[in-house]
Design a protein around this motif. Structure first.
Motif, mmCIF file in Angstrom:
data_model
loop_
_atom_site.group_PDB
_atom_site.id
_atom_site.type_symbol
_atom_site.label_atom_id
_atom_site.label_comp_id
_atom_site.label_asym_id
_atom_site.label_seq_id
_atom_site.Cartn_x
_atom_site.Cartn_y
_atom_site.Cartn_z
ATOM 1 N N ILE A 82 -4.129 2.026 7.780
ATOM 2 C CA ILE A 82 -3.684 0.813 7.305
ATOM 3 C C ILE A 82 -3.053 1.191 5.905
ATOM 4 O O ILE A 82 -2.086 0.873 5.545
ATOM 5 C CB ILE A 82 -4.772 -0.374 7.109
ATOM 6 C CG1 ILE A 82 -4.969 -0.694 8.515
ATOM 7 C CG2 ILE A 82 -3.911 -1.372 6.184
ATOM 8 C CD1 ILE A 82 -6.261 -1.733 8.451
ATOM 9 N N TRP A 83 -3.916 1.957 4.962
ATOM 10 C CA TRP A 83 -3.492 2.292 3.607
ATOM 11 C C TRP A 83 -2.202 3.028 3.748
ATOM 12 O O TRP A 83 -1.314 3.011 3.071
ATOM 13 C CB TRP A 83 -4.450 3.123 3.252
ATOM 14 C CG TRP A 83 -4.260 3.629 1.914
ATOM 15 C CD1 TRP A 83 -4.396 2.909 0.449
ATOM 16 C CD2 TRP A 83 -4.037 4.897 1.134
ATOM 17 N NE1 TRP A 83 -3.717 3.700 -0.528
ATOM 18 C CE2 TRP A 83 -3.681 4.903 -0.078
ATOM 19 C CE3 TRP A 83 -3.771 6.082 2.032
ATOM 20 C CZ2 TRP A 83 -3.124 6.103 -0.737
ATOM 21 C CZ3 TRP A 83 -3.247 7.208 1.343
ATOM 22 C CH2 TRP A 83 -3.197 7.382 -0.063
ATOM 23 N N LEU A 84 -2.250 4.081 4.705
ATOM 24 C CA LEU A 84 -0.988 5.308 4.907
ATOM 25 C C LEU A 84 0.132 4.353 5.223
ATOM 26 O O LEU A 84 1.321 4.450 4.706
ATOM 27 C CB LEU A 84 -1.383 6.064 5.941
ATOM 28 C CG LEU A 84 -2.396 7.273 5.308
ATOM 29 C CD1 LEU A 84 -2.457 8.209 6.792
ATOM 30 C CD2 LEU A 84 -1.652 8.121 4.241
ATOM 31 N N LEU A 85 0.123 3.359 6.198
ATOM 32 C CA LEU A 85 1.221 2.513 6.837
ATOM 33 C C LEU A 85 1.642 1.610 5.476
ATOM 34 O O LEU A 85 3.023 1.399 5.463
ATOM 35 C CB LEU A 85 0.732 1.504 7.917
ATOM 36 C CG LEU A 85 0.437 2.431 9.168
ATOM 37 C CD1 LEU A 85 0.084 1.596 10.207
ATOM 38 C CD2 LEU A 85 1.706 3.084 9.683
ATOM 39 N N GLY A 91 6.408 1.267 7.953
ATOM 40 C CA GLY A 91 4.829 0.965 8.468
ATOM 41 C C GLY A 91 4.477 -0.422 8.451
ATOM 42 O O GLY A 91 3.441 -0.316 9.048
ATOM 43 N N LEU A 92 5.188 -1.158 7.805
ATOM 44 C CA LEU A 92 4.941 -2.497 7.827
ATOM 45 C C LEU A 92 4.610 -3.131 9.233
ATOM 46 O O LEU A 92 3.326 -3.773 9.496
ATOM 47 C CB LEU A 92 5.958 -3.579 7.072
ATOM 48 C CG LEU A 92 5.502 -4.816 6.981
ATOM 49 C CD1 LEU A 92 4.329 -4.971 6.249
ATOM 50 C CD2 LEU A 92 6.791 -5.496 6.308
ATOM 51 N N ALA A 143 -7.465 -5.338 3.312
ATOM 52 C CA ALA A 143 -6.843 -4.161 3.251
ATOM 53 C C ALA A 143 -5.376 -4.365 3.772
ATOM 54 O O ALA A 143 -4.590 -3.620 3.174
ATOM 55 C CB ALA A 143 -7.356 -3.169 3.806
ATOM 56 N N SER A 144 -5.298 -4.936 4.805
ATOM 57 C CA SER A 144 -3.983 -5.352 5.587
ATOM 58 C C SER A 144 -3.050 -6.068 4.611
ATOM 59 O O SER A 144 -1.728 -5.777 4.724
ATOM 60 C CB SER A 144 -4.321 -5.893 7.033
ATOM 61 O OG SER A 144 -4.886 -4.997 7.908
ATOM 62 N N VAL A 145 -3.609 -7.013 4.028
ATOM 63 C CA VAL A 145 -2.618 -8.107 3.199
ATOM 64 C C VAL A 145 -2.168 -7.008 1.979
ATOM 65 O O VAL A 145 -1.195 -7.285 1.376
ATOM 66 C CB VAL A 145 -3.568 -9.242 2.949
ATOM 67 C CG1 VAL A 145 -2.603 -10.054 1.595
ATOM 68 C CG2 VAL A 145 -3.858 -10.099 3.970
ATOM 69 N N GLY A 149 1.215 -6.474 1.355
ATOM 70 C CA GLY A 149 1.839 -6.711 -0.370
ATOM 71 C C GLY A 149 2.602 -5.670 -0.794
ATOM 72 O O GLY A 149 3.756 -5.606 -1.538
ATOM 73 N N PHE A 150 2.079 -4.426 -0.931
ATOM 74 C CA PHE A 150 2.609 -3.307 -1.500
ATOM 75 C C PHE A 150 3.818 -2.866 -0.840
ATOM 76 O O PHE A 150 4.901 -2.545 -1.699
ATOM 77 C CB PHE A 150 1.667 -2.130 -1.328
ATOM 78 C CG PHE A 150 2.064 -0.939 -2.133
ATOM 79 C CD1 PHE A 150 1.730 -0.881 -3.561
ATOM 80 C CD2 PHE A 150 2.605 0.048 -1.360
ATOM 81 C CE1 PHE A 150 2.105 0.220 -4.223
ATOM 82 C CE2 PHE A 150 2.917 1.298 -2.131
ATOM 83 C CZ PHE A 150 2.668 1.355 -3.571
#
Length: 208
Positions: A82-85, A91-92, A143-145, A149-150
């Motif tokens: 999730i962090w990498l995407l 990757g969204l 983490a997904s949100v 958001g990023f």
């Protein structure tokens, strides 16, 4: 580290609603998949579950609790993906797919247990699936949100692509929140490793 968590909880409510609904849709879809199984597939699942419960009840070698780091690695790999995407705009969609798939896995697992053993299967799901997922799922959704958001922040502010100073703070905030969720998942993994198997052994005699 607490600041990014408070920030994402306060300012991203619509995203939380969206990913939560997506996850719940996955749960419903996974549960409905059980009804789509062929008779042969249902019989295979029934035999597998029967052998599994019998092994737990008799303390057989087939039932071996997973090592802590095996459990933790599974959760951390999901979180890390999730962090990498979240680091890239492309990757969204992958983040949304992961949230949906997580729901499908849980819905299918619970659906199989209830479909085969009715209320006894539901009871087993409450002690084997529900306890740790009550923490794992919110952690992954947070983490997904943050990842969504990023990514959206990159889309809205192309200046992030050219000014390192502007990109540093959002990245550190995003990464800090992810690390905080990793710590939560490590704590939950210890519960899943040492407590969940004991609870499973308590309930299994009702089924086997």
């Amino acid at each position: 580290m607490l600041h990014p968590i408070r920030h994402t909880l306060k300012d991203k409510t619509p995203l939380y609603v969206f990913v939560s609904v997506l996850f719940l849709m996955g749960v419903v879809f996974g549960a409905l998949m059980v009804n789509a199984l062929t008779l042969e597939q249902q019989q295979d699942i029934s035999r597998y579950l029967g052998d599994f419960f019998l092994s737990i009840n008799e303390g057989g070698v087939e039932f071996q609790t997973q090592a802590f780091w095996d459990v933790a690695a599974l959760h951390l790999k999901w979180l890390g993906l999730i962090w990498l995407l979240g680091l890239s705009v492309i990757g969204l969609p992958g983040i949304l797919i992961l949230d949906f798939l997580k729901g499908v896995l849980i819905g299918f697992t619970v659906g199989c247990l209830v479909g085969q053993y009715t209320w006894k299967g539901l009871l087993f799901a409450l002690v084997s699936v529900a306890p740790h997922n009550l923490i794992v799922i919110p952690a992954l959704l947070i983490a997904s949100v943050a990842a969504i958001g990023f990514s959206l922040n990159i889309i809205r502010s192309r200046v992030l692509m050219s000014r390192t100073g502007q990109a540093t703070r959002p990245f550190l905030s995003y990464t800090g929140l992810t690390l905080a969720m990793a710590a939560v998942l490590l704590a939950v993994s210890s519960f899943e490793t040492w407590v969940t198997p004991v609870m499973m052994k308590w309930v299994t005699p009702l089924i086997a």
